[in-house]
Motif scaffolding. Structure first.
Motif, PDB file in Angstrom:
ATOM      1  N   GLY A  84      46.488  48.773  44.459  1.00  0.00           N
ATOM      2  CA  GLY A  84      45.587  47.631  44.362  1.00  0.00           C
ATOM      3  C   GLY A  84      45.873  46.558  45.388  1.00  0.00           C
ATOM      4  N   CYS A  85      46.995  46.643  46.071  1.00  0.00           N
ATOM      5  CA  CYS A  85      47.348  45.628  47.057  1.00  0.00           C
ATOM      6  C   CYS A  85      46.503  45.811  48.306  1.00  0.00           C
ATOM      7  CB  CYS A  85      48.823  45.712  47.432  1.00  0.00           C
ATOM      8  SG  CYS A  85      49.913  45.297  46.066  1.00  0.00           S
ATOM      9  N   ALA A  86      45.962  44.731  48.796  1.00  0.00           N
ATOM     10  CA  ALA A  86      45.186  44.752  50.034  1.00  0.00           C
ATOM     11  C   ALA A  86      45.981  44.027  51.100  1.00  0.00           C
ATOM     12  CB  ALA A  86      43.838  44.082  49.828  1.00  0.00           C
ATOM     13  N   LEU A  87      46.147  44.665  52.237  1.00  0.00           N
ATOM     14  CA  LEU A  87      46.907  44.062  53.316  1.00  0.00           C
ATOM     15  C   LEU A  87      45.947  43.360  54.261  1.00  0.00           C
ATOM     16  CD1 LEU A  87      49.319  47.027  54.002  1.00  0.00           C
ATOM     17  CD2 LEU A  87      49.737  45.012  52.595  1.00  0.00           C
ATOM     18  N   TYR A  88      46.278  42.164  54.607  1.00  0.00           N
ATOM     19  CA  TYR A  88      45.460  41.379  55.525  1.00  0.00           C
ATOM     20  C   TYR A  88      46.390  40.572  56.398  1.00  0.00           C
ATOM     21  CZ  TYR A  88      42.566  37.620  57.328  1.00  0.00           C
ATOM     22  OH  TYR A  88      41.950  36.723  58.154  1.00  0.00           O
ATOM     23  N   LYS A  89      46.162  40.629  57.680  1.00  0.00           N
ATOM     24  CA  LYS A  89      46.940  39.823  58.606  1.00  0.00           C
ATOM     25  C   LYS A  89      45.973  38.881  59.305  1.00  0.00           C
ATOM     26  CE  LYS A  89      50.132  39.891  62.383  1.00  0.00           C
ATOM     27  NZ  LYS A  89      50.448  40.467  63.644  1.00  0.00           N
ATOM     28  N   LYS A  90      46.272  37.610  59.237  1.00  0.00           N
ATOM     29  CA  LYS A  90      45.407  36.608  59.841  1.00  0.00           C
ATOM     30  C   LYS A  90      45.389  36.792  61.352  1.00  0.00           C
ATOM     31  CE  LYS A  90      44.598  31.679  60.130  1.00  0.00           C
ATOM     32  NZ  LYS A  90      45.061  30.361  59.801  1.00  0.00           N
ATOM     33  N   ALA A  91      44.180  36.812  61.911  1.00  0.00           N
ATOM     34  CA  ALA A  91      44.040  36.950  63.355  1.00  0.00           C
ATOM     35  C   ALA A  91      44.525  35.679  64.042  1.00  0.00           C
ATOM     36  CB  ALA A  91      42.588  37.218  63.720  1.00  0.00           C
ATOM     37  N   GLU A  92      45.308  35.856  65.075  1.00  0.00           N
ATOM     38  CA  GLU A  92      45.839  34.711  65.811  1.00  0.00           C
ATOM     39  C   GLU A  92      45.426  34.801  67.265  1.00  0.00           C
ATOM     40  OE1 GLU A  92      50.039  34.270  65.317  1.00  0.00           O
ATOM     41  OE2 GLU A  92      49.944  34.565  63.155  1.00  0.00           O
ATOM     42  N   ALA A  93      45.009  33.679  67.809  1.00  0.00           N
ATOM     43  CA  ALA A  93      44.676  33.619  69.224  1.00  0.00           C
ATOM     44  C   ALA A  93      45.970  33.573  70.018  1.00  0.00           C
ATOM     45  CB  ALA A  93      43.822  32.395  69.523  1.00  0.00           C
ATOM     46  N   PRO A  94      46.007  34.249  71.159  1.00  0.00           N
ATOM     47  CA  PRO A  94      47.235  34.212  71.954  1.00  0.00           C
ATOM     48  C   PRO A  94      47.500  32.802  72.479  1.00  0.00           C
ATOM     49  CG  PRO A  94      45.484  35.365  73.132  1.00  0.00           C
ATOM     50  CD  PRO A  94      44.975  35.074  71.760  1.00  0.00           C
ATOM     51  N   ARG A  95      48.743  32.429  72.485  1.00  0.00           N
ATOM     52  CA  ARG A  95      49.144  31.105  72.959  1.00  0.00           C
ATOM     53  C   ARG A  95      49.375  31.157  74.471  1.00  0.00           C
ATOM     54  NH1 ARG A  95      48.168  28.097  68.688  1.00  0.00           N
ATOM     55  NH2 ARG A  95      49.158  28.809  66.789  1.00  0.00           N
ATOM     56  N   VAL A  96      48.786  30.219  75.186  1.00  0.00           N
ATOM     57  CA  VAL A  96      48.952  30.132  76.627  1.00  0.00           C
ATOM     58  C   VAL A  96      49.801  28.904  76.922  1.00  0.00           C
ATOM     59  CG1 VAL A  96      47.748  29.873  78.829  1.00  0.00           C
ATOM     60  CG2 VAL A  96      46.722  31.225  77.000  1.00  0.00           C
ATOM     61  N   GLN A  97      50.857  29.114  77.659  1.00  0.00           N
ATOM     62  CA  GLN A  97      51.733  28.006  78.030  1.00  0.00           C
ATOM     63  C   GLN A  97      51.133  27.280  79.233  1.00  0.00           C
ATOM     64  OE1 GLN A  97      54.347  26.957  76.377  1.00  0.00           O
ATOM     65  NE2 GLN A  97      54.200  28.611  74.874  1.00  0.00           N
ATOM     66  N   VAL A  98      50.734  26.057  79.021  1.00  0.00           N
ATOM     67  CA  VAL A  98      50.160  25.244  80.089  1.00  0.00           C
ATOM     68  C   VAL A  98      51.250  24.306  80.592  1.00  0.00           C
ATOM     69  CG1 VAL A  98      48.372  23.569  80.672  1.00  0.00           C
ATOM     70  CG2 VAL A  98      47.897  25.368  79.008  1.00  0.00           C
ATOM     71  N   PRO A  99      51.498  24.317  81.919  1.00  0.00           N
ATOM     72  CA  PRO A  99      52.532  23.420  82.435  1.00  0.00           C
ATOM     73  C   PRO A  99      52.132  21.956  82.259  1.00  0.00           C
ATOM     74  CG  PRO A  99      51.549  24.741  84.201  1.00  0.00           C
ATOM     75  CD  PRO A  99      50.919  25.155  82.931  1.00  0.00           C
ATOM     76  N   PRO A 100      53.107  21.058  82.092  1.00  0.00           N
ATOM     77  CA  PRO A 100      52.780  19.653  81.887  1.00  0.00           C
ATOM     78  C   PRO A 100      52.154  19.003  83.126  1.00  0.00           C
ATOM     79  CG  PRO A 100      55.157  19.964  82.022  1.00  0.00           C
ATOM     80  CD  PRO A 100      54.549  21.329  82.031  1.00  0.00           C
ATOM     81  N   SER A 101      52.469  19.507  84.298  1.00  0.00           N
ATOM     82  CA  SER A 101      51.868  18.958  85.525  1.00  0.00           C
ATOM     83  C   SER A 101      51.689  20.090  86.529  1.00  0.00           C
ATOM     84  CB  SER A 101      52.750  17.854  86.110  1.00  0.00           C
ATOM     85  OG  SER A 101      53.994  18.396  86.506  1.00  0.00           O
ATOM     86  N   PHE A 102      50.759  19.870  87.447  1.00  0.00           N
ATOM     87  CA  PHE A 102      50.468  20.862  88.474  1.00  0.00           C
ATOM     88  C   PHE A 102      50.818  20.281  89.837  1.00  0.00           C
ATOM     89  CE2 PHE A 102      47.699  21.964  84.951  1.00  0.00           C
ATOM     90  CZ  PHE A 102      47.854  23.343  84.889  1.00  0.00           C
ATOM     91  N   LYS A 103      51.139  21.157  90.766  1.00  0.00           N
ATOM     92  CA  LYS A 103      51.515  20.731  92.109  1.00  0.00           C
ATOM     93  C   LYS A 103      50.357  20.014  92.793  1.00  0.00           C
ATOM     94  CE  LYS A 103      53.313  22.611  96.404  1.00  0.00           C
ATOM     95  NZ  LYS A 103      53.718  23.816  97.121  1.00  0.00           N
ATOM     96  N   ASN A 104      49.182  20.575  92.727  1.00  0.00           N
ATOM     97  CA  ASN A 104      47.989  19.997  93.356  1.00  0.00           C
ATOM     98  C   ASN A 104      46.975  19.642  92.278  1.00  0.00           C
ATOM     99  OD1 ASN A 104      49.035  20.484  95.948  1.00  0.00           O
ATOM    100  ND2 ASN A 104      48.289  22.589  95.890  1.00  0.00           N
ATOM    101  N   SER A 105      47.278  18.668  91.494  1.00  0.00           N
ATOM    102  CA  SER A 105      46.365  18.323  90.401  1.00  0.00           C
ATOM    103  C   SER A 105      45.327  17.308  90.858  1.00  0.00           C
ATOM    104  CB  SER A 105      47.148  17.769  89.211  1.00  0.00           C
ATOM    105  OG  SER A 105      47.803  16.589  89.573  1.00  0.00           O
ATOM    106  N   ASN A 106      44.151  17.402  90.255  1.00  0.00           N
ATOM    107  CA  ASN A 106      43.070  16.455  90.527  1.00  0.00           C
ATOM    108  C   ASN A 106      43.125  15.341  89.498  1.00  0.00           C
ATOM    109  OD1 ASN A 106      42.031  17.959  92.647  1.00  0.00           O
ATOM    110  ND2 ASN A 106      40.727  19.171  91.298  1.00  0.00           N
ATOM    111  N   LYS A 107      42.860  14.163  89.932  1.00  0.00           N
ATOM    112  CA  LYS A 107      42.775  13.013  89.029  1.00  0.00           C
ATOM    113  C   LYS A 107      41.301  12.775  88.722  1.00  0.00           C
ATOM    114  CE  LYS A 107      47.171  11.986  89.567  1.00  0.00           C
ATOM    115  NZ  LYS A 107      47.995  13.022  89.120  1.00  0.00           N
ATOM    116  N   PHE A 108      40.727  13.691  87.967  1.00  0.00           N
ATOM    117  CA  PHE A 108      39.293  13.650  87.715  1.00  0.00           C
ATOM    118  C   PHE A 108      39.050  13.351  86.248  1.00  0.00           C
ATOM    119  CE2 PHE A 108      35.293  15.780  86.589  1.00  0.00           C
ATOM    120  CZ  PHE A 108      34.453  15.142  87.463  1.00  0.00           C
ATOM    121  N   THR A 109      38.306  12.307  85.993  1.00  0.00           N
ATOM    122  CA  THR A 109      37.863  12.004  84.639  1.00  0.00           C
ATOM    123  C   THR A 109      36.379  11.689  84.698  1.00  0.00           C
ATOM    124  OG1 THR A 109      38.436   9.678  84.887  1.00  0.00           O
ATOM    125  CG2 THR A 109      40.091  11.109  83.888  1.00  0.00           C
ATOM    126  N   ALA A 110      35.621  12.371  83.905  1.00  0.00           N
ATOM    127  CA  ALA A 110      34.174  12.152  83.863  1.00  0.00           C
ATOM    128  C   ALA A 110      33.714  12.264  82.414  1.00  0.00           C
ATOM    129  CB  ALA A 110      33.447  13.154  84.752  1.00  0.00           C
TER     130      ALA A 110
END
Length: 186
Positions: A17-43
């Protein structure tokens, strides 16, 4: 030995009677805190339909035609509707199931009086049967099927967005490549 068979039977029922279910998880992407050539763009007023920011009516028309006629994108949208249907189908198991049926039969009774058979009377039988059933979700199988359907629905939305973004970006890139080649030819 009867106790062992009884306990084994109960354990078997419990495990089946036990039903197995595993919650789907989105893969985690490590985003660096800063980039070498970053744009200062805000719109803050940037249009979410980003291709319209180019203010090119022909490009907007091409994107609209592609979104209307691209089979991959249309299939992705249909998959969202199908996933939504599965959610409703699985959620319907949480409600009581009711059934109603009607039967009609007509019989005639014959009386055998020696060598003479006579038909005495006709009988009409009307039957109305009703059933109501409800499954208690003790093993969480219904809840797990609903969670699975919700996860499929969210995955279908993500797939649709990926197809749409890929389609639009390919159209925009190709459009501007053709425009650049035309300007080089002129």
């Amino acid at each position: 030995i009867r106790k062992i068979i009884g306990i084994s039977f109960l354990i078997l029922i419990f495990i089946s009677g036990c039903a197995l279910y595993k919650k789907a998880e989105a893969p985690r992407v490590q985003v660096p805190p800063s980039f070498k050539n970053s744009n200062k763009f805000t719109a803050p007023n940037l249009n979410p339909n980003w291709w319209q920011n180019f203010s090119d009516p022909k490009l907007n028309q091409l994107v609209a035609i592609a979104l209307k006629n691209n089979l991959s994108y249309l299939i992705a949208l249909k998959n969202i509707q199908i996933a939504r249907t599965y959610i409703m189908e699985n959620a319907s198991a949480l409600f009581p199931q009711a059934g109603l049926s009607y039967n009609y039969s007509r019989t005639s009774q014959s009386l055998n009086m020696g060598s003479k058979v006579t038909t005495n009377s006709l009988y009409n039988l009307h039957q109305l049967n009703g059933t109501v059933s409800y499954e208690i979700d003790v093993w969480q199988s219904i809840s797990n099927s609903i969670r699975q359907a919700n996860a499929s629905f969210k995955a279908s939305i993500a797939d649709s967005n990926t197809v749409k973004l890929t389609l639009i970006s390919n159209i925009v890139a190709t459009y501007y490549q053709i425009s650049a080649l035309n300007s080089n030819l002129d």
